[in-house]
Motif scaffolding. Structure first.
Motif, PDB file in Angstrom:
ATOM      1  N   LYS A  87       0.754  -1.068  -0.059  1.00 56.86           N
ATOM      2  CA  LYS A  87      -0.022  -0.146  -0.172  1.00 56.86           C
ATOM      3  C   LYS A  87       1.006   1.319  -0.178  1.00 56.86           C
ATOM      4  N   MET A  88       0.593   2.287  -0.899  1.00 57.09           N
ATOM      5  CA  MET A  88       1.436   3.458  -0.889  1.00 57.09           C
ATOM      6  C   MET A  88       1.074   4.396  -0.190  1.00 57.09           C
ATOM      7  N   SER A  89       1.943   4.960   0.510  1.00 58.77           N
ATOM      8  CA  SER A  89       1.626   6.341   1.468  1.00 58.77           C
ATOM      9  C   SER A  89       3.081   7.291   1.240  1.00 58.77           C
ATOM     10  N   PRO A  90       2.778   8.755   1.564  1.00 58.90           N
ATOM     11  CA  PRO A  90       3.759   9.512   1.557  1.00 58.90           C
ATOM     12  C   PRO A  90       5.116   9.061   1.953  1.00 58.90           C
ATOM     13  N   ASN A  91       4.924   8.287   3.189  1.00 58.67           N
ATOM     14  CA  ASN A  91       6.093   8.052   3.867  1.00 58.67           C
ATOM     15  C   ASN A  91       6.985   6.761   3.712  1.00 58.67           C
ATOM     16  N   LYS A  92       6.373   6.193   2.521  1.00 57.53           N
ATOM     17  CA  LYS A  92       6.961   4.915   2.217  1.00 57.53           C
ATOM     18  C   LYS A  92       8.407   5.204   1.205  1.00 57.53           C
ATOM     19  N   PHE A  93       9.405   5.348   1.940  1.00 62.65           N
ATOM     20  CA  PHE A  93      10.559   5.847   1.075  1.00 62.65           C
ATOM     21  C   PHE A  93      11.238   4.523   0.764  1.00 62.65           C
ATOM     22  N   GLU A  94      11.005   3.353   1.172  1.00 64.70           N
ATOM     23  CA  GLU A  94      11.672   2.412   0.322  1.00 64.70           C
ATOM     24  C   GLU A  94      10.758   1.940  -0.918  1.00 64.70           C
ATOM     25  N   ILE A  95       9.430   2.531  -1.016  1.00 65.26           N
ATOM     26  CA  ILE A  95       8.979   2.335  -2.273  1.00 65.26           C
ATOM     27  C   ILE A  95       9.486   3.559  -3.097  1.00 65.26           C
ATOM     28  N   LYS A  96       9.536   4.564  -2.585  1.00 68.15           N
ATOM     29  CA  LYS A  96       9.696   5.912  -3.474  1.00 68.15           C
ATOM     30  C   LYS A  96      11.062   5.662  -4.249  1.00 68.15           C
ATOM     31  N   LYS A  97      12.022   5.196  -3.531  1.00 67.13           N
ATOM     32  CA  LYS A  97      13.338   5.329  -4.112  1.00 67.13           C
ATOM     33  C   LYS A  97      13.546   4.334  -5.205  1.00 67.13           C
TER      34      LYS A  97
END
Ligand SMILES: Nc1ncnc2c1ncn2[C@@H]1O[C@H](COP(=O)(O)OP(=O)(O)OP(=O)(O)O)[C@@H](O)[C@H]1O
Ligand SMILES: [Mg+2]
Length: 310
Positions: A64-74
């Motif tokens: 599930k995506m959310s603004p604080n998911k740094f591991e996904i964002k990178k």
């Protein structure tokens, strides 16, 4: 890779996304098509958590995506529609800055920045400030900033608007290469020929809703569009035109300026038409089949022509 379920996003009274859905598989180049203001940029911005949304669900890489998911964002690259870099920094420093958001090891970052410079053809402009670059080179810098950290999933929001054909081809080839190197791509554009060339699947959206989704072939089959047989420089009288119209599998026929245009209910009609012309000693210069393209589909499902938003 991406699952978006029933996304709703409002800007006050404007409903920018109205139950928008998306499913992108690992390894695809997926096209997101829609006229100006249909919600493409809003969809991308919501998916990667740049803006909040009202309701719906977003999963990236199965999470599930959310603004604080740094591991996904990178693992995400984003090449925005509006150029996004700093005019105070040089080309090299800009790319280094964006790489630095995710890559902390100096040596690794240097290698990645050089690779991005090389990939985007910016070798001769390392020390230039962006305002000294042409429009096409600015676009390439925008891309370099978005992809330098080697993301697994990359969003391109109209990356070829207002660039010359040579830069455009370079950008398209680059996107294909990124895909064959393993990145999944989501691509928005107003240029149908680009989407036909690049994407294996697409969704057409209007007013924030999916109108039609599938491969290009599935989409043209789902709409009522027919292939056309075009016969040029043909001399034929009205009576014979009417006879052709009555042959099996002919949908409709027009005859103007010595060109006969026949909408085919089935490819089986072609042989019958050619035999008819031969038997009636009707001569023509050439004959070709025009397949329905995505522009035709777009017009059919949205009622609008695609426009460039330069
Ligand atoms: N920040 C904002 N505030 C208010 N309304 C907005 C905002 N951003 C977009 N909109 C509106 O939301 C709708 C969708 O806009 P969006 O930019 O997502 O469309 P688009 O498909 O990307 O268009 P384009 O092809 O022009 O880039 C439009 O009606 C637009 O006017
Ligand atoms: Mg947009």
């Amino acid at each position: 890779m991406i699952i978006v379920k029933d996304l709703i996003k409002r800007y006050k009274e404007i409903v920018a996304l109205d139950n928008f859905n998306l499913r992108v598989e690992d390894g695809e180049i997926y096209g997101l098509l829609g006229p100006n203001g249909s919600g493409k940029t809003t969809a991308i911005s919501s998916i990667i958590s740049i803006i909040p949304y009202d309701s719906g669900e977003i999963y990236l890489f199965g999470e599930k995506m959310s603004p604080n998911k740094f591991e996904i964002k990178k693992n995400i690259g984003y090449v925005p529609q509006e150029l996004a870099f700093m005019n105070e920094l040089t080309v090299y420093e800009n790319i280094d800055f964006f790489a630095g958001l995710y890559i902390y090891d100096k040596n690794e970052r240097k290698k990645l920045v050089e690779e991005a410079i090389d990939f985007c053809g910016l070798e001769n402009f390392r020390k230039f400030r962006p305002n000294k670059l042409s429009g096409g080179l600015k676009r390439r810098l925008n891309i370099a900033c978005g992809i330098c950290h080697r993301p697994k999933l990359i969003f391109f929001d109209e990356p070829t608007v207002a660039v010359d054909p040579q830069s455009r081809n370079k950008i398209l080839e680059g996107i294909k290469e990124l895909n064959s190197n393993g990145s999944t791509i989501v691509y928005t554009s107003h240029y149908m020929e680009e989407v036909e060339y690049l994407c294996n699947r697409l969704t057409i959206i209007d007013k924030g809703r999916n109108l039609i989704t599938g491969t290009k072939k599935q989409i043209t089959e789902k709409t009522s569009l027919k292939d056309k047989l075009i016969i040029n420089e043909i001399n034929i009288d009205r009576e014979k035109v009417d006879k052709i119209k009555k042959l099996p599998y002919i949908d409709s026929i027009t005859y103007e300026d010595k060109t006969l245009c026949i909408s085919l209910g089935s490819d089986m009609a072609i042989g019958t038409i050619i035999t008819f012309l031969k038997e009636n000693n009707i001569y023509y210069e050439d004959l070709n089949i025009k397949q329905a393209n995505l522009n035709d589909v777009f017009l059919e499902v949205t009622g609008k022509e695609l426009r460039d938003n330069v």
